[in-house]
Design an enzyme around this catalytic site. Structure first.
Site, PDB file in Angstrom:
ATOM      1  N   ALA A  81       0.800  -1.225   0.000  1.00  0.00           N
ATOM      2  CA  ALA A  81       0.000   0.000   0.000  1.00  0.00           C
ATOM      3  C   ALA A  81       0.831   1.272   0.000  1.00  0.00           C
ATOM      4  O   ALA A  81       0.301   2.356  -0.232  1.00  0.00           O
ATOM      5  CB  ALA A  81      -0.937   0.001   1.209  1.00  0.00           C
ATOM      6  N   GLU A 135      11.439  -0.922  17.375  1.00  0.00           N
ATOM      7  CA  GLU A 135      11.803  -0.127  16.208  1.00  0.00           C
ATOM      8  C   GLU A 135      12.928   0.845  16.556  1.00  0.00           C
ATOM      9  O   GLU A 135      13.096   1.257  17.711  1.00  0.00           O
ATOM     10  CB  GLU A 135      10.584   0.635  15.685  1.00  0.00           C
ATOM     11  N   HIS A 157      22.051  -9.480 -46.963  1.00  0.00           N
ATOM     12  CA  HIS A 157      22.345  -8.063 -46.735  1.00  0.00           C
ATOM     13  C   HIS A 157      21.126  -7.179 -47.002  1.00  0.00           C
ATOM     14  O   HIS A 157      20.415  -7.363 -47.987  1.00  0.00           O
ATOM     15  CB  HIS A 157      23.462  -7.532 -47.658  1.00  0.00           C
ATOM     16  N   ASN A 208       4.696  -5.838 -48.927  1.00  0.00           N
ATOM     17  CA  ASN A 208       3.573  -6.626 -48.430  1.00  0.00           C
ATOM     18  C   ASN A 208       2.374  -5.809 -48.001  1.00  0.00           C
ATOM     19  O   ASN A 208       1.356  -6.372 -47.621  1.00  0.00           O
ATOM     20  CB  ASN A 208       4.034  -7.484 -47.246  1.00  0.00           C
TER      21      ASN A 208
END
Length: 452
Positions: free
Chosen positions: A10, A151, A360, A383
């Site tokens: 989050a 902590e 080539h 094409n």
């Protein structure tokens, strides 16, 4: 006991200085959180819940895989609060594994071992650091039992001297998690609900607390800025490079090969510097990859040589074929055995038959080329008419001279020869010579224009 996995994803990641949520930044071409999800799936859990917050729509749209459950954390009030958002998906008789969306490289093997020792207990994955500054410390009593996690901002000087730290990854009986989370307090320096405070609650409840450590430090390293992101990228690539070398590949410089997907190699493969592999790539025995190549989603058979600076995408190359240098195989390209595609040639949605050569400066697209065909320099299969694509069929043993345009739809029969400089708009029958170019005129006494 059923396994439920909660992935915390989050956070905004302000130190990344990015519009992108932190967990959507990539290591090896894959979002951080996707690494975690993929590892989680290998544990075969009953379900996986991803807790999202900042730009959750981006996170949900950016990850893949069926059956993910989502839980929204509208406010980022700490890890304990985040885990609480995913509780509705957990059955009381199961075990919850808490993972982090910005810790991408934890291995399935490490997690399986961790879960094995944590059954019915509170498990904490820890690691010992020379410099533990910034991390929560594992506080043990004189008997060596864990009694709390403190902590950094809440630690005393004595506790700051502890070098065993909490990685954040925990395994908890679901029933205990549901009992302890409502008891968490945010009376701390951060004003947050710490998940780590459940350790003290476990001690009060008489629940055993066990620890385990990963095989490698990078397995539990997270990402808070782009420097850490780059460090994990290197750690991941080094690990992959070692696996490739053990599988039989020679890497000219293991620090200059990037794998952003799955690369399977045969024996005696040689990979030069700055090669990049993306998606699913398979290299057969004795394949040689030159420097500066990009290969994406390709199957390359035994004894193929890919020369320098070639790009191959969604293509198949059969045994003893050669590609490059500076060639491009686009999606749908298939080179058959001993075919050759040379420098500055592009192949798209085309088959190049056994022993055929496009040496080539040519483009062959939407075409089928038979065996032992020679396509001269500067040949183009035209094409596309601006709206639709058309096919060119070149049968076996055809010779196409240089600087030729083949205007599709068109067929060149077996053994046909096309004169250099031709623009071919009609079918050519077997063994015919076709020459389609303006007649040459030589004008005597010609004077070049001069600048005024």
């Amino acid at each position: 006991m059923s396994l439920h996995i909660i992935i915390l994803a989050a956070g905004q990641g302000t130190r990344m200085k990015s519009e992108l949520p932190k967990v959507m930044h990539c290591v090896a071409g894959k979002p951080l959180v996707q690494h975690v999800i993929d590892t989680a799936r290998r544990l075969e859990p009953e379900n996986i819940t991803v807790v999202y917050g900042h730009k959750g729509d981006v996170v949900q749209a950016g990850v893949s895989g069926p059956g993910l459950l989502w839980a929204h954390q509208a406010e980022q009030l700490g890890t304990g609060h985040a885990v609480a958002q995913g509780l509705q998906n957990l059955s009381d008789d199961g075990q919850a594994l808490i993972l982090y969306g910005d810790v991408p490289l934890t291995s399935a093997a490490t997690l399986k071992n961790f879960l094995a020792v944590s059954q019915g207990k509170l498990g904490v994955l820890t690691v010992t650091l020379d410099n533990p500054t910034g991390y929560g410390r594992i506080v043990r009593n004189d008997a060596g039992s864990v009694i709390s996690i403190v902590e950094q901002k809440d630690a005393t000087e004595a506790q700051k001297a502890i070098n065993e730290i909490n990685t954040g990854i925990m395994a908890v009986p679901v029933s205990r998690l549901k009992e302890w989370l409502p008891k968490l307090s945010n009376s701390n320096a951060q004003g947050e609900y710490y998940l780590t405070d459940i350790v003290a609650l476990a001690v009060e409840s008489g629940v055993d607390i066990v620890t385990a450590q990963p095989s490698f430090l990078h397995e539990v390293e997270g990402v808070n800025n782009r420097i850490q992101l780059a460090a994990l990228e290197r750690a991941y690539q080094q690990q992959v490079a070692e696996e490739l070398m053990l599988a039989g590949a020679t890497l000219r410089d293991p620090a200059r090969v990037d794998v952003r997907g799955v690369l399977n190699v045969g024996r005696d493969v040689e990979i030069d510097v700055n090669a990049v592999f993306e998606g699913d790539v398979t290299l057969g025995d004795r394949v040689k990859i030159g420097p500066n190549c990009v290969i994406r989603n390709a199957v390359i058979a035994n004894d193929v040589t890919i020369e320098a600076s070639s790009i191959i995408e969604d293509a198949r190359i059969d045994a003893f074929a050669t590609v490059g240098p500076f060639a491009r195989l686009r999606p749908g390209a298939h080179l058959f055995e001993k075919a050759k595609v040379g420098n500055f040639v592009e192949i798209k949605k085309a088959d190049i038959g056994p022993g055929s050569k496009v040496n080539h400066l040519s483009y062959v697209g939407d075409a089928t080329v038979g065996s032992n065909v020679n396509i001269g320099a500067g040949t183009i299969t035209c094409n596309y008419d601006g709206a639709n694509k058309f096919k060119t069929l070149i049968e076996d043993d055809v010779f196409v001279g240089s600087n030729t345009a083949l205007v599709a739809p068109v067929t060149l029969g077996k053994g046909a020869t096309i004169g250099a400089g031709s623009t071919v708009t009609k079918d050519v029958s077997d063994k015919q010579l076709a020459v389609a170019r303006a007649q040459q005129r030589n004008i005597d006494g010609w004077t070049r224009p001069v600048k005024k």
